[in-house]
Design an enzyme around this catalytic site. Structure first.
Site, PDB file in Angstrom:
ATOM      1  N   ASP A  68      -0.331  -7.301  -5.694  1.00  0.00           N
ATOM      2  CA  ASP A  68      -1.665  -7.359  -5.099  1.00  0.00           C
ATOM      3  C   ASP A  68      -1.594  -8.236  -3.848  1.00  0.00           C
ATOM      4  O   ASP A  68      -1.303  -9.427  -3.931  1.00  0.00           O
ATOM      5  CB  ASP A  68      -2.644  -7.961  -6.133  1.00  0.00           C
ATOM      6  CG  ASP A  68      -4.075  -7.974  -5.620  1.00  0.00           C
ATOM      7  OD1 ASP A  68      -4.291  -7.631  -4.438  1.00  0.00           O
ATOM      8  OD2 ASP A  68      -4.972  -8.311  -6.409  1.00  0.00           O
ATOM      9  N   ASP A  84       2.299  -1.789  -4.381  1.00  0.00           N
ATOM     10  CA  ASP A  84       0.902  -1.358  -4.367  1.00  0.00           C
ATOM     11  C   ASP A  84       0.218  -1.974  -5.574  1.00  0.00           C
ATOM     12  O   ASP A  84       0.899  -2.458  -6.474  1.00  0.00           O
ATOM     13  CB  ASP A  84       0.799   0.189  -4.423  1.00  0.00           C
ATOM     14  CG  ASP A  84      -0.497   0.686  -3.806  1.00  0.00           C
ATOM     15  OD1 ASP A  84      -1.568   0.328  -4.327  1.00  0.00           O
ATOM     16  OD2 ASP A  84      -0.446   1.407  -2.795  1.00  0.00           O
ATOM     17  N   ILE A  85      -1.126  -1.918  -5.606  1.00  0.00           N
ATOM     18  CA  ILE A  85      -1.797  -2.386  -6.836  1.00  0.00           C
ATOM     19  C   ILE A  85      -1.865  -1.271  -7.859  1.00  0.00           C
ATOM     20  O   ILE A  85      -2.201  -1.481  -9.002  1.00  0.00           O
ATOM     21  CB  ILE A  85      -3.233  -2.941  -6.603  1.00  0.00           C
ATOM     22  CG1 ILE A  85      -4.043  -2.013  -5.699  1.00  0.00           C
ATOM     23  CG2 ILE A  85      -3.196  -4.349  -6.070  1.00  0.00           C
ATOM     24  CD1 ILE A  85      -5.532  -2.340  -5.730  1.00  0.00           C
ATOM     25  N   GLY A  95       0.834  -1.204   0.000  1.00  0.00           N
ATOM     26  CA  GLY A  95       0.000   0.000   0.000  1.00  0.00           C
ATOM     27  C   GLY A  95       0.866   1.250   0.000  1.00  0.00           C
ATOM     28  O   GLY A  95       0.507   2.276   0.579  1.00  0.00           O
ATOM     29  N   GLY A 136      -0.452   4.827  -1.134  1.00  0.00           N
ATOM     30  CA  GLY A 136      -1.557   5.459  -0.414  1.00  0.00           C
ATOM     31  C   GLY A 136      -1.131   6.621   0.475  1.00  0.00           C
ATOM     32  O   GLY A 136       0.042   7.010   0.490  1.00  0.00           O
ATOM     33  N   GLN A 137      -2.106   7.148   1.209  1.00  0.00           N
ATOM     34  CA  GLN A 137      -1.862   8.350   2.017  1.00  0.00           C
ATOM     35  C   GLN A 137      -0.774   8.110   3.073  1.00  0.00           C
ATOM     36  O   GLN A 137       0.151   8.907   3.210  1.00  0.00           O
ATOM     37  CB  GLN A 137      -3.156   8.796   2.721  1.00  0.00           C
ATOM     38  CG  GLN A 137      -3.036  10.167   3.386  1.00  0.00           C
ATOM     39  CD  GLN A 137      -4.108  10.426   4.437  1.00  0.00           C
ATOM     40  OE1 GLN A 137      -4.822   9.512   4.871  1.00  0.00           O
ATOM     41  NE2 GLN A 137      -4.227  11.674   4.860  1.00  0.00           N
ATOM     42  N   TYR A 188     -16.073  -0.771   7.944  1.00  0.00           N
ATOM     43  CA  TYR A 188     -14.656  -0.480   8.170  1.00  0.00           C
ATOM     44  C   TYR A 188     -14.281  -0.737   9.638  1.00  0.00           C
ATOM     45  O   TYR A 188     -13.298  -1.416   9.944  1.00  0.00           O
ATOM     46  CB  TYR A 188     -14.409   0.983   7.798  1.00  0.00           C
ATOM     47  CG  TYR A 188     -13.016   1.483   8.010  1.00  0.00           C
ATOM     48  CD1 TYR A 188     -11.961   1.022   7.243  1.00  0.00           C
ATOM     49  CD2 TYR A 188     -12.762   2.458   8.972  1.00  0.00           C
ATOM     50  CE1 TYR A 188     -10.676   1.514   7.425  1.00  0.00           C
ATOM     51  CE2 TYR A 188     -11.481   2.963   9.162  1.00  0.00           C
ATOM     52  CZ  TYR A 188     -10.444   2.482   8.388  1.00  0.00           C
ATOM     53  OH  TYR A 188      -9.180   2.965   8.575  1.00  0.00           O
ATOM     54  N   LYS A 217     -11.758  -3.485  11.245  1.00  0.00           N
ATOM     55  CA  LYS A 217     -10.581  -3.110  12.041  1.00  0.00           C
ATOM     56  C   LYS A 217     -10.606  -3.789  13.411  1.00  0.00           C
ATOM     57  O   LYS A 217      -9.570  -4.231  13.915  1.00  0.00           O
ATOM     58  CB  LYS A 217     -10.497  -1.577  12.196  1.00  0.00           C
ATOM     59  CG  LYS A 217     -10.073  -0.849  10.920  1.00  0.00           C
ATOM     60  CD  LYS A 217      -8.641  -1.193  10.524  1.00  0.00           C
ATOM     61  CE  LYS A 217      -8.172  -0.461   9.297  1.00  0.00           C
ATOM     62  NZ  LYS A 217      -6.866  -0.945   8.800  1.00  0.00           N
TER      63      LYS A 217
HETATM   64  N1  SER Z   1      -9.560   8.208   8.548  1.00  0.00           N
HETATM   65  C1  SER Z   1     -10.312   6.991   8.560  1.00  0.00           C
HETATM   66  C2  SER Z   1     -11.634   7.161   7.933  1.00  0.00           C
HETATM   67  O1  SER Z   1     -12.201   8.223   8.071  1.00  0.00           O
HETATM   68  C3  SER Z   1     -10.497   6.507   9.958  1.00  0.00           C
HETATM   69  O2  SER Z   1      -9.497   5.620  10.268  1.00  0.00           O
HETATM   70  O3  SER Z   1     -12.133   6.243   7.351  1.00  0.00           O
END
Ligand code: SER
Length: 317
Positions: A52, A34-35, A8, A11-12, A142, A146
């Site tokens: 991947d 990363d993909i 990843g 990503g950010q 999400y 987690k």
């Molecule tokens: N920044 C993330 C989100 O808003 C939270 O971990 O999905």
């Protein structure tokens, strides 16, 4: 000699963490994957490959071929996007972690980092100074992924002695790589719109307080946790981590100090409900005691850096 795999890396978090890890361990020892294609500085400063994480066979080949000793798994579908495609998000978030944990056990990876989130908390969690150990009833896909992931990390640590380390990141604010589809991402978008048009329509209500952190602090927290002596770590699910707390109104007031005619309007959408289920502030005393965590960047400093760096980005477009 450590050989590090970052999954990843486009990503950010990944794009900034890769560069920080290369400073510590040497450019050639940090393998970014990363993909999707990664930012120029990630590709220029060291090895980058398309990979991947869902492809467990290629993953294991990669790990063996490059004699990987540490893995940072940063690939995930964030909260807003996960609500749009729940089953796909669940599959990606869970299978990527289980692939890595099991591979790590099989080939004997020394250390793993996996990010959790404030999304593990829910409506029934105490909202302010949320403790490390508390009620956790997340109601987003999400958040559920987690929380389940945290339990798997602790399980692999207890059952197989795997050295997995994790942080419950607050909303992360950065200028290098844009986040995608998170509930806290208004606090990044706002800077782009402030510079471009001096206007921003916020998808959260003005008084929606959330725990946030500037990326430099988050990266430092990650490398500090990963360098800490394992005997000091009492948490093998995921550490609470706190930086700054603010709401959209406070952030826009701060921006107005630099752009006086900046205007914010509010049009809350489905992410308002998500935000209201999350804490407003976090008690991270366990992280502070165990491995000496301390945040450095406050709202004023973060706003100053974000405005300056976002403006530079527009000038170079
Ligand atoms: N920044 C993330 C989100 O808003 C939270 O971990 O999905």
């Amino acid at each position: 000699m450590e050989k590090i795999l970052v999954v990843g890396a486009a990503g950010q978090i990944g794009s900034e963490l890769t560069l920080a890890l290369r400073k510590i361990y040497g450019n050639e020892n940090v393998f970014a994957t990363d993909i999707k294609d990664a930012p120029k500085d990630v590709k220029k400063s060291g090895p980058f490959q398309l990979l991947d994480v869902m492809d467990d066979k290629r993953l294991i080949h990669f790990v063996i071929r490059y004699k990987i000793t540490q893995i940072y798994l940063l690939a995930a579908v964030l909260s807003g996007n996960a609500e749009r495609l729940p089953l796909q998000a669940w599959d990606i978030n869970m299978r990527s972690l289980l692939n890595i944990l099991d591979l790590a056990r099989e080939v004997g990876i020394r250390k793993i980092f996996w990010p959790s989130s404030i999304a593990v908390f829910g409506m029934t969690t105490p909202k302010t100074d949320t403790p490390q150990l508390t009620i956790m009833e997340p109601n987003t896909v999400y958040g559920i992924s987690k929380l389940a992931g945290e339990r798997w990390c602790e399980y692999y640590n207890h059952k197989h002695g795997l050295d997995v380390r994790s942080i419950r990141y607050p909303g992360l604010i950065s200028y290098k790589t844009e986040a995608g589809g998170g509930t806290t991402d208004y606090a990044v978008e706002i800077f782009y719109d402030a510079i471009e048009s001096k206007k921003y329509e916020c998808f959260l209500k003005p008084d929606t307080k959330l725990p946030m952190m500037f990326m430099d602090d988050a990266i430092r927290a990650t490398t500090e946790l990963m360098e800490a002596d394992s005997s000091r770590l009492s948490i093998r699910s995921s550490y609470n981590l706190s930086g700054i707390t603010f709401d959209p109104r406070q952030l826009s007031d701060e921006i107005k100090k630099y752009i006086p005619d900046f205007e914010i309007t509010y049009k809350p959408d489905f992410r308002q409900v998500i935000a209201e289920s999350w804490p407003q502030s976090i008690d991270d005393s366990v992280a502070r005691n165990d491995w000496g965590w301390k945040h450095k960047i406050n709202l004023e400093k973060m706003t100053r850096i974000m405005l300056k760096e976002t403006e530079k980005k527009f000038k170079h477009k």
